[in-house]
Design a protein around this motif. Structure first.
Motif, PDB file in Angstrom:
ATOM      1  N   PRO A 134       0.733  -1.222  -0.006  1.00 15.66           N
ATOM      2  CA  PRO A 134      -0.011  -0.034   0.077  1.00 15.66           C
ATOM      3  C   PRO A 134       0.744   1.236   0.076  1.00 15.66           C
ATOM      4  N   CYS A 135       0.347   2.547  -0.769  1.00 13.52           N
ATOM      5  CA  CYS A 135       1.113   3.472  -0.759  1.00 13.52           C
ATOM      6  C   CYS A 135       1.292   4.304   0.740  1.00 13.52           C
ATOM      7  N   PRO A 136       2.149   4.680   1.199  1.00 16.02           N
ATOM      8  CA  PRO A 136       2.126   5.428   2.300  1.00 16.02           C
ATOM      9  C   PRO A 136       1.459   6.854   2.514  1.00 16.02           C
ATOM     10  N   CYS A 137       1.134   7.319   1.395  1.00 19.27           N
ATOM     11  CA  CYS A 137       0.409   8.473   1.327  1.00 19.27           C
ATOM     12  C   CYS A 137      -1.073   8.244   1.694  1.00 19.27           C
ATOM     13  N   GLY A 138      -1.656   6.940   1.707  1.00 16.50           N
ATOM     14  CA  GLY A 138      -2.912   6.542   2.098  1.00 16.50           C
ATOM     15  C   GLY A 138      -4.138   6.716   1.344  1.00 16.50           C
ATOM     16  N   SER A 139      -3.773   6.877  -0.252  1.00 17.52           N
ATOM     17  CA  SER A 139      -4.533   6.925  -1.370  1.00 17.52           C
ATOM     18  C   SER A 139      -5.365   5.529  -1.491  1.00 17.52           C
ATOM     19  N   GLY A 140      -5.058   4.409  -0.752  1.00 22.47           N
ATOM     20  CA  GLY A 140      -5.661   3.051  -1.117  1.00 22.47           C
ATOM     21  C   GLY A 140      -5.121   2.501  -2.290  1.00 22.47           C
ATOM     22  N   GLU A 141      -4.426   3.013  -3.108  1.00 22.08           N
ATOM     23  CA  GLU A 141      -3.785   2.306  -4.170  1.00 22.08           C
ATOM     24  C   GLU A 141      -2.358   1.940  -3.713  1.00 22.08           C
ATOM     25  N   SER A 142      -1.919   0.851  -4.689  1.00 21.64           N
ATOM     26  CA  SER A 142      -0.617   0.270  -4.239  1.00 21.64           C
ATOM     27  C   SER A 142       0.464   1.153  -4.593  1.00 21.64           C
ATOM     28  N   ARG A 202       5.278  13.533  -1.379  1.00 18.29           N
ATOM     29  CA  ARG A 202       6.446  13.955  -0.681  1.00 18.29           C
ATOM     30  C   ARG A 202       6.214  13.451   0.421  1.00 18.29           C
ATOM     31  N   TYR A 203       5.089  13.094   1.168  1.00 23.58           N
ATOM     32  CA  TYR A 203       4.889  12.414   2.538  1.00 23.58           C
ATOM     33  C   TYR A 203       5.581  10.965   2.206  1.00 23.58           C
ATOM     34  N   ALA A 204       5.088  10.240   1.044  1.00 20.03           N
ATOM     35  CA  ALA A 204       5.622   8.887   0.927  1.00 20.03           C
ATOM     36  C   ALA A 204       7.050   8.961   0.711  1.00 20.03           C
ATOM     37  N   ALA A 205       7.492   9.954   0.116  1.00 25.23           N
ATOM     38  CA  ALA A 205       8.927  10.033   0.015  1.00 25.23           C
ATOM     39  C   ALA A 205       9.630  10.046   1.414  1.00 25.23           C
ATOM     40  N   TYR A 206       9.257  11.104   2.380  1.00 27.67           N
ATOM     41  CA  TYR A 206       9.623  11.050   3.770  1.00 27.67           C
ATOM     42  C   TYR A 206       9.293   9.718   4.417  1.00 27.67           C
ATOM     43  N   ALA A 207       8.192   8.915   4.320  1.00 24.58           N
ATOM     44  CA  ALA A 207       7.904   7.669   4.901  1.00 24.58           C
ATOM     45  C   ALA A 207       8.916   6.589   4.475  1.00 24.58           C
TER      46      ALA A 207
END
Length: 119
Positions: A7-15, A40-45
């Motif tokens: 799952p994508c860290p950004c919370g979109s619900g997508e991979s 950018r959030y996903a990149a930090y995560a």
């Protein structure tokens, strides 16, 4: 679990591979400030500080994006996205416990691409 199904860290619900992965790999650019904020959030995560640096507006970015050992990003909430501003709450955990980074970020378009300006 492979990167294709994680799952994508950004919370979109997508991979991750269908969501922020292509942006991180440079396969395409964010179409909106919200999409850039999420990536950018996903990149930090994922500790992809190079992507964070590349998407920071040259006028306001620091010389480097330092690591944050012991910090785990847990969840992103987009509270409002309006024009070139995105208000969000990014939930994290450290050895001291849970916390929230609440920010209204501004974004600017330069050479056809969105960049994080400031918050």
């Amino acid at each position: 679990m492979s990167v294709f199904t994680t799952p994508c860290p950004c919370g979109s619900g997508e991979s991750y591979d269908a969501c922020c992965g292509p942006l991180h790999r440079g396969e395409h650019q964010a179409a909106t400030p919200e999409e850039l904020m999420r990536s950018r959030y996903a990149a930090y995560a994922r500790d992809d500080r190079d992507y964070v640096f590349r998407t920071w507006h040259p006028r306001t970015r620091p010389d480097a994006v330092p690591p944050t050992p012991g910090l785990t990003w847990e969840r992103l909430e987009i509270l409002e996205a309006d024009g070139d501003e995105v208000e969000f709450a990014a939930h994290y955990r450290t050895a001291d416990g849970a916390g929230v980074l609440h920010e209204r970020s501004r974004f600017a378009r330069r050479a056809g691409r969105w960049f994080y300006l400031d918050g």
